[in-house]
Motif scaffolding. Sequence first.
Motif, short mmCIF file in Angstrom:
data_model
loop_
_atom_site.label_atom_id
_atom_site.label_comp_id
_atom_site.label_asym_id
_atom_site.label_seq_id
_atom_site.Cartn_x
_atom_site.Cartn_y
_atom_site.Cartn_z
N VAL A 1 -6.42 10.21 1.30
CA VAL A 1 -5.42 9.31 0.74
C VAL A 1 -4.06 9.53 1.40
CG1 VAL A 1 -4.63 8.25 -1.38
CG2 VAL A 1 -6.67 9.61 -1.42
N PHE B 1 3.33 1.26 -3.41
CA PHE B 1 2.86 1.25 -4.79
C PHE B 1 1.55 1.99 -5.02
CE2 PHE B 1 5.62 -2.48 -4.49
CZ PHE B 1 6.52 -2.14 -5.48
N VAL B 2 0.82 2.34 -3.97
CA VAL B 2 -0.38 3.14 -4.18
C VAL B 2 0.01 4.60 -4.07
CG1 VAL B 2 -2.70 3.64 -3.38
CG2 VAL B 2 -1.82 1.33 -3.22
N LEU C 1 0.85 -1.19 0.00
CA LEU C 1 0.00 0.00 0.00
C LEU C 1 0.88 1.25 0.00
CD1 LEU C 1 -3.12 0.10 0.45
CD2 LEU C 1 -2.62 0.71 2.79
N GLY D 1 -10.23 3.05 0.41
CA GLY D 1 -9.11 3.98 0.42
C GLY D 1 -8.13 3.71 -0.72
N ILE E 1 -1.54 7.78 2.84
CA ILE E 1 -1.15 6.37 2.93
C ILE E 1 -0.36 6.00 4.19
CG2 ILE E 1 0.01 4.48 1.73
CD1 ILE E 1 -2.33 5.28 0.17
N VAL F 1 -8.14 8.03 5.15
CA VAL F 1 -8.75 7.39 3.99
C VAL F 1 -9.30 8.44 3.05
CG1 VAL F 1 -10.67 5.93 3.25
CG2 VAL F 1 -9.28 5.23 5.17
N ALA G 1 -7.15 6.08 -3.93
CA ALA G 1 -5.78 6.48 -4.26
C ALA G 1 -5.44 6.13 -5.70
CB ALA G 1 -4.80 5.81 -3.30
N LEU G 2 -5.91 4.94 -6.14
CA LEU G 2 -5.55 4.48 -7.48
C LEU G 2 -6.30 5.26 -8.56
CD1 LEU G 2 -5.37 0.61 -7.00
CD2 LEU G 2 -3.48 2.22 -7.28
N TYR H 1 -2.02 2.47 10.79
CA TYR H 1 -3.23 2.07 11.53
C TYR H 1 -3.52 0.60 11.30
CZ TYR H 1 -8.06 2.17 13.16
OH TYR H 1 -9.22 1.91 13.84
N MET I 1 -2.69 5.31 6.98
CA MET I 1 -3.48 4.10 6.73
C MET I 1 -2.65 2.85 7.01
SD MET I 1 -5.49 5.17 3.26
CE MET I 1 -6.00 3.54 2.79
#
Lengths: 326, 314
Positions: A285, A29-30, A26, B159, A287, A282, B163-164, A293, A290
């Motif tokens: 975004v 790569f996101v 996450l 989420g 990350i 969330v 993001a994507l 958590y 997230m």
Amino acid sequence: MLAFAIRRLIQAVGVMLVVALISFLLFRFVGDPVNQLVGVDTTPEQRAQLRQDLGLNDPVYVQFGRFVGKAARFDFGISYQIKRPVADLIASRLPATLELSLVSAVFALLVGLPMGVYTGLYPQTLLSRLFLALSLTGISLPTFLIGILLIFIFSVNLGWLPSFGRGDVVTIGGFWTTGLLTRSGLSSLILPAITLGLFQMTLIMRLVRGEMLEVLRTDYIKFARARGLSSRAINFGHALKNTLVPVITITGLQIGSIIAFSIITETVFQWPGMGLLFLQAVQNVDIPIMAAYLLLIAFLFTVINFIVDLLYVAVDPRIRIGGAGA
Amino acid sequence: MTDAIRVKEEQPGVLSRILRSDLFYSFRRSPITVISAAVTLVLILAALFAPWIAPHDPFDPASLDIMNSLLPPQWTADGQAGFLLGTDDQGRDVLSTILYGMRISLAVGFASVVLAMALGVTLGLIAGYVGGITDTIIMRVADVQLTFPAILTALLIDGVARALAGPQAYEEIVVFVLVLSIGLSFWVQYARTVRGSVLVEANKEYVLAARLIGLRSSTIMFRHVLPNVVGPVLVIATINLALAIITEATLSFLGVGVPPTQPSLGTLIRIGNDYLFSGEWWVTIFPGITLAILALAVNLLGDWLRDALNPKLR
């Protein structure tokens, strides 16, 4: 016992590694970590330099190793949105969530257990039917709706209790904030704690009721009656005692759920805890928050599961003989 | 008696056969179940025919008048005829937005249940029938996911999708993201149940016979084993429908679900929540009551179905 504990421990570590992998993927790569950290006017050279400095050019498994190593030291990087270390943010929100969760768990147990015992002992009375109907409503009503209804009744119409925030908090030992020591803190806690605990309360009630009904049918209860023991001794000394094993287990496992479900309650009551932080992450975004958590919740769940498993074995000798089993 | 004759005899009696079945008998004998079935049916029909029965079209900007905003329900002193349950901040009729909102809630609910069921049943069948390492992997994944509450999984998937996709594209695909995130959060229960039943069924003689005549594994799984494990799946699906509707409402209430332009019940409650303190209670309470009634009715139906299909409780 020791072999069982070790096997469970290995499983727990496995689960944590899988969750860590998800959180790492996450994180890595996101969205692009570099783009999140720099402004528009950064040159490609500076970006490349930053990429190199952050170690994003290393092989993925090296990066994963570094991620796990940092996570073990509570280093989750810096929030994209708030630009502060994630660990600090979470540490400042943790007391609020834990306090709320613990109070709701106690509330659920203190109310749910007697209700369950009563409905188990006298399943046909009007009050029992009322409790059961209420519990079904409690399961069908979404948590956030219960919160809104409570606010509507007790804050808007009656004006008895505050509807948002923690009230005044006291700092203990420099890092732990508590609302349990002030009047406004306590009154702020009531509505959120009931909202969060209601579902667990109905769960405990139904569980205790089911177990009591089951146990009261067994031969040893009949034998106890035949021996002329008082109802009180039979009901509480014999029956209730034997229903407590599953109750302890489920309540223990539910503590994790309560912490996760506090996301909803914290949103309704604007309670400044971890759940609210995660939800904002969330939406924005963010990350790193997230990922952190997710890891933290997974850790709490794994630790609770582990302890409950061990307790279960310690309390119930049948499992000890059966081996890993459940 | 040949097959042809038997079919002819039973053909006209399908309805009477249903009416005489054990299931219908237990249905008829439980007034609460009849009431919840009726309520569920009425709500589904109301949502389905919303464009025809709603007094206003809340999504037609031309019909909205800002002067009509935040009108209280019709029966109160300041109420206005034509707006039975009052209006919201944009002057939309609350009754109409509830009817339209229920469409989205129900659609997302049904779609995510179907997704969870398809995924869970398929994986459960494969895990139970193939066994070995495949079984271990599938059930391990299920175990790990089961340790987390569904709402957390759904939030996380939401989420990631956010993001994507980026903010603009996200608005367009939000309904699919919701279905995906709820569907992926609920598959485990189906997989576990189906796997358990398959393990029992796989040793029975009809499966052995099917294997002997050389049927392919997939045929045996879906055509022969699946029909025999369908009962518990239906029960889970009914109870999950209520859960899925609640989860969608929760996500929308938290602000990660459908946007206010195409509100579901959860979004309506979220919008109304801002007006609770200024006294405009109807904007949030009416959608809330609708959601509660819908969830309760479906839950009661699921409870009944579970007891009716469970021979141990008879």
